[in-house]
Scaffold this motif. Structure first.
Motif, PDB file in Angstrom:
ATOM      1  N   HIS A   1     -11.929 -25.414  39.408  1.00 47.02           N
ATOM      2  CA  HIS A   1     -10.739 -25.947  38.740  1.00 47.02           C
ATOM      3  C   HIS A   1     -10.511 -27.421  39.070  1.00 47.02           C
ATOM      4  O   HIS A   1     -10.060 -28.187  38.208  1.00 47.02           O
ATOM      5  N   VAL A   2     -10.846 -27.824  40.280  1.00 47.74           N
ATOM      6  CA  VAL A   2     -10.767 -29.251  40.619  1.00 47.74           C
ATOM      7  C   VAL A   2     -11.714 -30.047  39.720  1.00 47.74           C
ATOM      8  O   VAL A   2     -11.360 -31.120  39.215  1.00 47.74           O
TER       9      VAL A   2
ATOM     10  N   LEU B   1      -3.620 -24.563  40.894  1.00 42.89           N
ATOM     11  CA  LEU B   1      -4.806 -25.252  40.379  1.00 42.89           C
ATOM     12  C   LEU B   1      -5.189 -24.716  39.003  1.00 42.89           C
ATOM     13  O   LEU B   1      -5.560 -25.468  38.097  1.00 42.89           O
ATOM     14  N   LEU B   2      -5.092 -23.408  38.860  1.00 39.80           N
ATOM     15  CA  LEU B   2      -5.406 -22.763  37.581  1.00 39.80           C
ATOM     16  C   LEU B   2      -4.483 -23.264  36.472  1.00 39.80           C
ATOM     17  O   LEU B   2      -4.933 -23.568  35.356  1.00 39.80           O
TER      18      LEU B   2
ATOM     19  N   TRP C   1       4.058 -20.357  35.773  1.00 37.32           N
ATOM     20  CA  TRP C   1       3.518 -20.229  37.133  1.00 37.32           C
ATOM     21  C   TRP C   1       4.599 -19.749  38.101  1.00 37.32           C
ATOM     22  O   TRP C   1       4.375 -18.821  38.885  1.00 37.32           O
ATOM     23  N   ALA C   2       5.777 -20.370  38.047  1.00 39.87           N
ATOM     24  CA  ALA C   2       6.855 -20.001  38.965  1.00 39.87           C
ATOM     25  C   ALA C   2       7.296 -18.550  38.746  1.00 39.87           C
ATOM     26  O   ALA C   2       7.528 -17.803  39.712  1.00 39.87           O
TER      27      ALA C   2
ATOM     28  N   SER D   1      -3.030 -26.103  36.456  1.00 44.16           N
ATOM     29  CA  SER D   1      -3.392 -27.501  36.213  1.00 44.16           C
ATOM     30  C   SER D   1      -4.552 -27.601  35.234  1.00 44.16           C
ATOM     31  O   SER D   1      -4.584 -28.500  34.382  1.00 44.16           O
ATOM     32  N   THR D   2      -5.496 -26.684  35.345  1.00 42.29           N
ATOM     33  CA  THR D   2      -6.591 -26.644  34.375  1.00 42.29           C
ATOM     34  C   THR D   2      -6.045 -26.350  32.984  1.00 42.29           C
ATOM     35  O   THR D   2      -6.457 -26.958  31.990  1.00 42.29           O
ATOM     36  N   ALA D   3      -5.110 -25.420  32.899  1.00 40.55           N
ATOM     37  CA  ALA D   3      -4.513 -25.074  31.604  1.00 40.55           C
ATOM     38  C   ALA D   3      -3.794 -26.276  30.989  1.00 40.55           C
ATOM     39  O   ALA D   3      -3.915 -26.539  29.789  1.00 40.55           O
ATOM     40  N   VAL D   4      -3.068 -27.017  31.812  1.00 39.42           N
ATOM     41  CA  VAL D   4      -2.323 -28.181  31.317  1.00 39.42           C
ATOM     42  C   VAL D   4      -3.278 -29.262  30.816  1.00 39.42           C
ATOM     43  O   VAL D   4      -3.117 -29.791  29.701  1.00 39.42           O
TER      44      VAL D   4
END
Length: 248
Positions: free
Chosen positions: A107-108, A161-162, A137-138, A164-167
């Motif tokens: 994901h990074v 992180l997951l 997420w929350a 963040s990948t979606a965004v």
């Protein structure tokens, strides 16, 4: 044989290789999903490690067939995912955490790659998408938290992180954006299993079906974004060449 003919032959060979690798990925995916439905552990364990390497090989070869290079972080993202696939097949806490770490590295790579491809240039859209995924997420973490035990912090960190990948994937268009959303869905199904919530019929099948499709959409979306960006960068060069040719 002319250079142009030779080049066409080489690119044609790469295109056939890319098509063959994609067919191999599709076939292996189908066999793996069939093994989940038929409860065939040996076939399931044999096919899962091959999925992401096949997709990585296809991505690199497809880009080469077009006379381009695949994004530098695409193959590492897929191969890190392959490492996670292998580790998650072991029914041990240490292996599970190591697998989660491997997927975190993937994901990074994805987030860095998508950001480098211009996924965050539209700030308004990014803020809207980020707010939506932050709320999801929350909510997910809050609901799962009481039932995750010692995995609470690792799952919360990994899922961030997951998300963040979606965004970032959403910033490149519908195809990669759908891939990021499906990846989030797949891992949410894993999290509900860890929390010992009631499972869906064919739970493992849906985890892998959404995961395989997510990775395909992310990979092909990244390739398309790279191609579009290269085309945009070449336009000014082409224009300057024309102007230079017209100059007295």
């Amino acid at each position: 044989m002319s250079i142009r003919t030779t080049t066409r032959a080489v690119l044609g060979g790469r295109l056939r290789s890319a098509s063959g690798l994609l067919a191999g990925f599709a076939t292996t995916s189908a066999v793996h999903l069939g093994a989940l439905l038929s409860d065939t552990p040996a076939l399931r364990h044999a096919t899962k490690p091959a999925l992401m390497p096949l997709l990585a090989a296809h991505s690199v070869t497809r880009a080469a067939a077009a006379g381009r290079r695949a994004p530098k972080l695409l193959a590492p993202a897929l191969l890190a995912s392959a490492g996670g696939d292998v580790l998650l097949q072991f029914d041990q806490d240490a292996a599970f955490l190591a697998g989660m770490g491997s997927f975190a590295a993937a994901h990074v790579c994805y987030v860095t790659m998508f950001a480098g491809q211009g996924a965050l240039t539209d700030r308004r859209r990014t803020l809207v998408v980020a707010a939506a995924y932050a709320a999801a997420w929350a909510s997910m973490v809050a609901l799962l938290w009481p039932d995750l035990g010692d995995l609470r912090v690792p799952v919360a960190g990994y899922s961030l992180l997951l998300a963040s990948t979606a965004v970032t994937s959403a910033g490149l268009g519908v195809r990669p954006g759908l891939g990021g959303a499906l990846f989030l869905l797949s891992d949410t199904l894993i999290a509900t299993k860890l929390a010992k919530w009631r499972e869906l019929p064919g739970h493992e099948f849906w985890i892998m079906a959404t995961y395989v499709l997510a990775q395909y959409l992310l990979a092909t979306g990244a390739l398309r974004a790279a191609e579009a960006r290269e085309d945009e960068e070449e336009k000014p060069r082409g224009a300057s060449t024309v102007l230079a040719g017209d100059a007295p």
